[in-house]
Scaffold this active site. Structure first.
Site, PDB file in Angstrom:
ATOM      1  N   HIS A 120       4.546  -9.946   3.506  1.00  0.00           N
ATOM      2  CA  HIS A 120       3.693 -10.912   4.222  1.00  0.00           C
ATOM      3  C   HIS A 120       2.875 -11.804   3.296  1.00  0.00           C
ATOM      4  O   HIS A 120       2.206 -12.722   3.757  1.00  0.00           O
ATOM      5  CB  HIS A 120       2.782 -10.187   5.217  1.00  0.00           C
ATOM      6  CG  HIS A 120       1.664  -9.404   4.599  1.00  0.00           C
ATOM      7  ND1 HIS A 120       0.383  -9.870   4.548  1.00  0.00           N
ATOM      8  CD2 HIS A 120       1.645  -8.181   4.017  1.00  0.00           C
ATOM      9  CE1 HIS A 120      -0.395  -8.963   3.973  1.00  0.00           C
ATOM     10  NE2 HIS A 120       0.351  -7.925   3.631  1.00  0.00           N
ATOM     11  N   CYS A 176     -18.780 -10.001   2.900  1.00  0.00           N
ATOM     12  CA  CYS A 176     -20.092 -10.362   3.432  1.00  0.00           C
ATOM     13  C   CYS A 176     -20.429  -9.441   4.593  1.00  0.00           C
ATOM     14  O   CYS A 176     -19.624  -9.256   5.474  1.00  0.00           O
ATOM     15  CB  CYS A 176     -20.080 -11.784   3.982  1.00  0.00           C
ATOM     16  SG  CYS A 176     -19.632 -12.990   2.765  1.00  0.00           S
ATOM     17  N   THR A 183       0.851  -1.201   0.000  1.00  0.00           N
ATOM     18  CA  THR A 183       0.000   0.000   0.000  1.00  0.00           C
ATOM     19  C   THR A 183       0.881   1.244   0.000  1.00  0.00           C
ATOM     20  O   THR A 183       0.632   2.196  -0.757  1.00  0.00           O
ATOM     21  CB  THR A 183      -0.960  -0.023   1.208  1.00  0.00           C
ATOM     22  OG1 THR A 183      -1.752  -1.209   1.117  1.00  0.00           O
ATOM     23  CG2 THR A 183      -1.875   1.190   1.214  1.00  0.00           C
ATOM     24  N   ASN A 218      -5.458 -10.863  -6.818  1.00  0.00           N
ATOM     25  CA  ASN A 218      -5.518 -11.472  -5.492  1.00  0.00           C
ATOM     26  C   ASN A 218      -6.779 -12.304  -5.263  1.00  0.00           C
ATOM     27  O   ASN A 218      -6.756 -13.282  -4.534  1.00  0.00           O
ATOM     28  CB  ASN A 218      -5.408 -10.397  -4.404  1.00  0.00           C
ATOM     29  CG  ASN A 218      -6.276  -9.192  -4.682  1.00  0.00           C
ATOM     30  OD1 ASN A 218      -6.172  -8.588  -5.750  1.00  0.00           O
ATOM     31  ND2 ASN A 218      -7.128  -8.843  -3.753  1.00  0.00           N
ATOM     32  N   GLN A 253       0.969 -10.304  -5.673  1.00  0.00           N
ATOM     33  CA  GLN A 253       0.615 -11.729  -5.703  1.00  0.00           C
ATOM     34  C   GLN A 253       1.560 -12.537  -6.589  1.00  0.00           C
ATOM     35  O   GLN A 253       1.471 -13.767  -6.618  1.00  0.00           O
ATOM     36  CB  GLN A 253      -0.836 -11.904  -6.176  1.00  0.00           C
ATOM     37  CG  GLN A 253      -1.868 -11.272  -5.248  1.00  0.00           C
ATOM     38  CD  GLN A 253      -1.945 -11.956  -3.881  1.00  0.00           C
ATOM     39  OE1 GLN A 253      -1.459 -13.077  -3.704  1.00  0.00           O
ATOM     40  NE2 GLN A 253      -2.540 -11.273  -2.907  1.00  0.00           N
TER      41      GLN A 253
HETATM   42  N1  PLP Z   1      -2.112  -5.397  -4.083  1.00  0.00           N
HETATM   43  C1  PLP Z   1      -2.551  -6.649  -4.070  1.00  0.00           C
HETATM   44  C2  PLP Z   1      -2.722  -7.396  -5.359  1.00  0.00           C
HETATM   45  C3  PLP Z   1      -2.862  -7.271  -2.859  1.00  0.00           C
HETATM   46  O1  PLP Z   1      -3.307  -8.537  -2.847  1.00  0.00           O
HETATM   47  C4  PLP Z   1      -2.690  -6.538  -1.658  1.00  0.00           C
HETATM   48  C5  PLP Z   1      -3.084  -7.157  -0.379  1.00  0.00           C
HETATM   49  O2  PLP Z   1      -4.041  -7.923  -0.326  1.00  0.00           O
HETATM   50  C6  PLP Z   1      -2.208  -5.222  -1.728  1.00  0.00           C
HETATM   51  C7  PLP Z   1      -1.934  -4.689  -2.960  1.00  0.00           C
HETATM   52  C8  PLP Z   1      -1.989  -4.400  -0.493  1.00  0.00           C
HETATM   53  O3  PLP Z   1      -0.968  -4.967   0.278  1.00  0.00           O
HETATM   54  P1  PLP Z   1      -0.677  -4.523   1.791  1.00  0.00           P
HETATM   55  O4  PLP Z   1      -1.991  -4.577   2.495  1.00  0.00           O
HETATM   56  O5  PLP Z   1       0.290  -5.513   2.281  1.00  0.00           O
HETATM   57  O6  PLP Z   1      -0.135  -3.148   1.774  1.00  0.00           O
END
Ligand code: PLP
Length: 747
Positions: free
Chosen positions: A205, A330, A71, A155, A183
């Protein structure tokens, strides 16, 4: 032991990554900006990890920044790109993002577009049914694009983008290109520097490093504006002392990637996915996959099962200690469709009931064996609950009342195991398939399908339900009551009816009696829990309302349970005594203090002044109190033990549905404890019994997450039993053996 199949959300931390993080906290704890030896050691560690990341990602001469996660990486990249666009003279560029991007991307674009005062048009790049970008559309818009954001892999669905195709579509475009690589890390070769990618964010993570560490790739020469200014760390591109334990852990994961041996190769992972897909199809006949597996990451499956909501499947899997996630968000009232699947043009039922199963590349044979075995058990449990359309007649016979709620509207199924007869009250079109399947599976005949009134918002679905179970409609009146009878017999149960015009001219209450007398009444919209029914419809009979309420009071008395036709606030049931205490208007009518015309005028004033949604809020009672009410009725596990010592007569009630109860271990709390299993959908069956308990006897509800048990506790409290409690956090917080993080790597 839990089988964690939600790796696209996050992963456990690899043992060697944990060891590296601990060492960075305990021994090599220096600040990499310090110039003494402790600091120099930390810097060497950090430089080593960066060099490794450069090799693994094929980052060439690009810059690689450590930051908190994707993010932050996305914010930094978007800020950098938009700041550069602000400098350009030509201001009519488009900002494009894939319609299935993670929300972080469009939200960051909108945020910085507004904050930097650019106000450029922001357009989603459409995707096809297969989830891949529409390259023709992109080619057409690319010449005017200032920024293009496309993910490497999705994702939710695992769909892999055609990065080469996108690059070709951008050939003559001046656009900067952001590729969200989250991903793809460790699963796809990205070859960053070989492509014209300008920015690529990653999160540790998602690949066995801890939360709070990420990477941003910035192409050599791509515009850059720091998001964080300060002490000048990361070459002044990202200030703030580096997260050294996170960097060390990420380094261990990258080392595992580079050295091999820890992660399975793509062919092995694809074979694992095949096995999981086959197990799912066997367990849930009719299951459909929401994206073509051949185009997806070999670690992700997104699917939907006709007739089964994502919430139901999640509860079921969770009870079997299989952690998956809803492909769509949900909420308690309504499943929000997945915007990713909507963008792919999938039918509404698929977008609203999608489930995502994802595993990480450390999975092995034993893990997949166990996952497949549990999926099979989940399917068996559904069959025993008559929820599998393909397996009629395998269920345990059902008895009593089941409540269904669709967008606040209630439908009741009353079943009698002895006579194998059932009655449905206020059938809803959305439930026809499910009810018919259940009735066929149980082999029960429908004694009647009744409506409490002609509904304003939908025609009765009684004819469709009867047709679905191949029963003739017979000689019935407009609400489904059989001609020539005063009583509908269901074994030892008896249903009678009472005309209660008001909400509509044909409003009717159905009174349920057993051997002991009146058990409860289905009152439709005549008395909504928490408010009087409405009487401002064209087919309403407001002047009759007062007399109807008095007739109802005479027939059922102040304390009989009244089951409503609508329940927007999980009240389940009410009584006239409870309603009178809450509503002076109702009390006045029943006490004869207001004549019919005065009552109708008062109600009309109330209803005219309120829009429907406000009316519903009033009908539901003060929603603002909900949080407090919930907190007041929650018990911790320690609280439960203390209460149990004080009140050994305590009842512990599992409100999960039978298909979950069959799978999930209920907690051990010592012998002698009175335990019951009353699924939330059957709560009204047990309410009279609990209300008859001595006032000081605690009734403690538990479920998977604490939500359903909170509903049950509050419903019982509202009806007057103060000692109603819910175990906060539910079974999820119950201590269980071997839940240590190592479990994920031990199977
Ligand atoms: N982009 C994708 C494709 C993601 O799957 C995620 C997290 O689910 C993010 C961005 C954001 O990652 P983070 O919450 O680790 O900053």
């Amino acid at each position: 032991m839990e089988i964690y199949l939600d790796a696209n959300a996050t992963t456990p931390v690899l043992p060697q990554a944990r060891a590296a993080a601990l060492a960075a906290m305990a021994e090599d704890f220096g600040n990499p900006s310090s110039i003494h030896s402790t600091g120099l050691k930390a810097r060497a560690l950090m430089d080593g990890v960066r060099a490794r990341a450069r090799r693994v990602l094929g980052a060439g001469s690009g810059r690689l920044l450590f930051l908190s996660g994707a993010t932050e990486g996305i914010q930094t990249a978007v800020l950098s790109a938009l700041s550069a666009l602000r400098e350009r003279a030509y201001r009519r560029e488009l900002l494009l993002y894939g319609a299935t991007e993670h929300k972080a991307v469009p939200e960051a674009i909108r945020h910085w577009n507004a904050l930097l005062g650019l106000h450029l048009p922001v357009l989603p790049i459409p995707v096809g049914r297969d989830g891949r970008h529409d390259l023709a559309w992109l080619r057409e818009h690319a010449p005017r694009a200032g920024l293009v954001c496309t993910m490497a892999a999705n994702n939710e669905t695992g769909v892999i983008s055609d990065l080469d195709g996108i690059e070709a579509a951008l050939r003559d475009s001046p656009a900067l290109w952001l590729v969200d690589g989250v991903q793809a890390l460790g699963k796809l070769p990205l070859r960053l520097a070989e492509r014209r990618i300008d920015y690529a964010p990653f999160s540790g993570h998602k690949l066995y490093a801890p939360k709070g560490i990420g990477l941003l790739y910035v192409r050599d020469g791509a515009p850059f504006t720091p998001l964080l200014a300060g002490g000048g760390q990361e070459g002044a591109l990202r200030s703030g002392t580096e997260n050294m334990s996170g960097i060390a852990a990420l380094g261990a994961v990258l080392a595992a990637l580079e050295e091999g041996g820890t992660f399975r190769d793509a062919a092995t992972l694809a074979a694992y996915r095949e096995r999981l897909a086959a197990a799912l199809q066997r367990a849930f006949p009719g299951l459909v996959f929401n994206a073509p597996p051949g185009l997806c990451l070999p670690t992700t499956l997104n699917f939907a099962v006709p007739g089964l909501s994502a919430k139901l499947l999640l509860d079921l899997f969770d009870a079997a200690e299989l952690r998956v996630s809803g492909g769509s968000a949900c909420s308690a009232a309504k499943a929000q469709p997945s915007y990713v699947l909507e963008a792919m043009g999938l039918p509404g039922w698929q977008t609203a009931s999608a489930v995502r199963l994802s595993f990480g590349p450390v999975a092995d044979e034993a893990f997949i064996d166990e996952a497949c075995a549990r999926i099979r058990v989940c399917g068996e449990s559904l069959r025993e609950s008559c929820l599998d359309p393909s397996a009629p007649g395998q269920a345990l016979p059902a008895d009593g009342l089941t409540r269904f709620v669709v967008d606040g509207a209630c439908c009741y199924l009353l079943a009698d195991a002895a006579s194998r007869r059932a009655v449905v009250i206020d059938p809803l079109p959305e439930l026809t398939g499910r009810l018919a399947q259940w009735l066929n599976c149980q082999g029960y005949a429908l004694a009647a399908v009744l409506d409490t009134h002609s509904h304003g918002d939908h025609a009765s679905s009684a004819p469709e339900l009867l047709a679905a179970v191949q029963q003739p409609r017979g000689d019935v009146d407009g609400l489904g009551w059989p001609g020539g009878v005063d009583v509908i017999e269901l074994g030892a149960l008896r249903l009678t009816r009472l005309a209660v015009p008001g909400h509509t001219r044909d409003s009717t209450a159905y009174l349920l009696h057993d051997a002991a007398g009146l058990r409860l009444a289905f009152v439709g919209d005549t008395v909504m829990p928490g408010a009087l029914g409405r009487s401002d419809f064209e087919q309403s009979a407001p002047l009759d309302y007062g007399a109807s309420l008095r007739r109802l009071a005479q027939a059922v008395g102040p304390d009989a349970l009244l089951l409503p036709g609508h329940d927007y606030d999980d009240r389940f049931a009410s009584t006239l005594a409870v309603e009178c205490a809450a509503q002076p208007l109702l009390a006045d009518v029943l006490a004869g203090r207001l004549d019919a015309a005065g009552f109708a005028a008062a109600k009309a004033r109330l209803e005219q002044g309120l829009a429907l949604t406000e009316y519903q809020t009033v009908a539901c009672g003060a929603r603002v109190d909900a949080g407090c009410a919930r907190a007041c009725s929650e018990l911790t596990l320690d609280g439960l033990h203390a209460l149990l010592k004080e009140q050994p007569g305590l009842r512990l009630v599992d409100v999960r549905e039978p298909y979950e109860q069959r799978l999930g271990q209920a907690p051990e709390l010592g012998t002698g404890l009175r335990r019951e299993a009353v699924p939330l959908s059957g709560l009204p069956n047990a309410l009279p019994r609990w209300l008859a308990l001595p006032a000081q006897t605690p009734v403690v509800f538990f479920c998977r997450s604490g939500n359903r048990s909170a509903q049950a506790a509050q419903a019982l409290r509202r009806l007057g039993h103060e000692q109603a409690w819910s175990l906060s956090g539910g079974l999820a917080l119950w201590p269980r053996p071997s839940m240590a993080a190592d479990a994920a790597f031990a199977i």
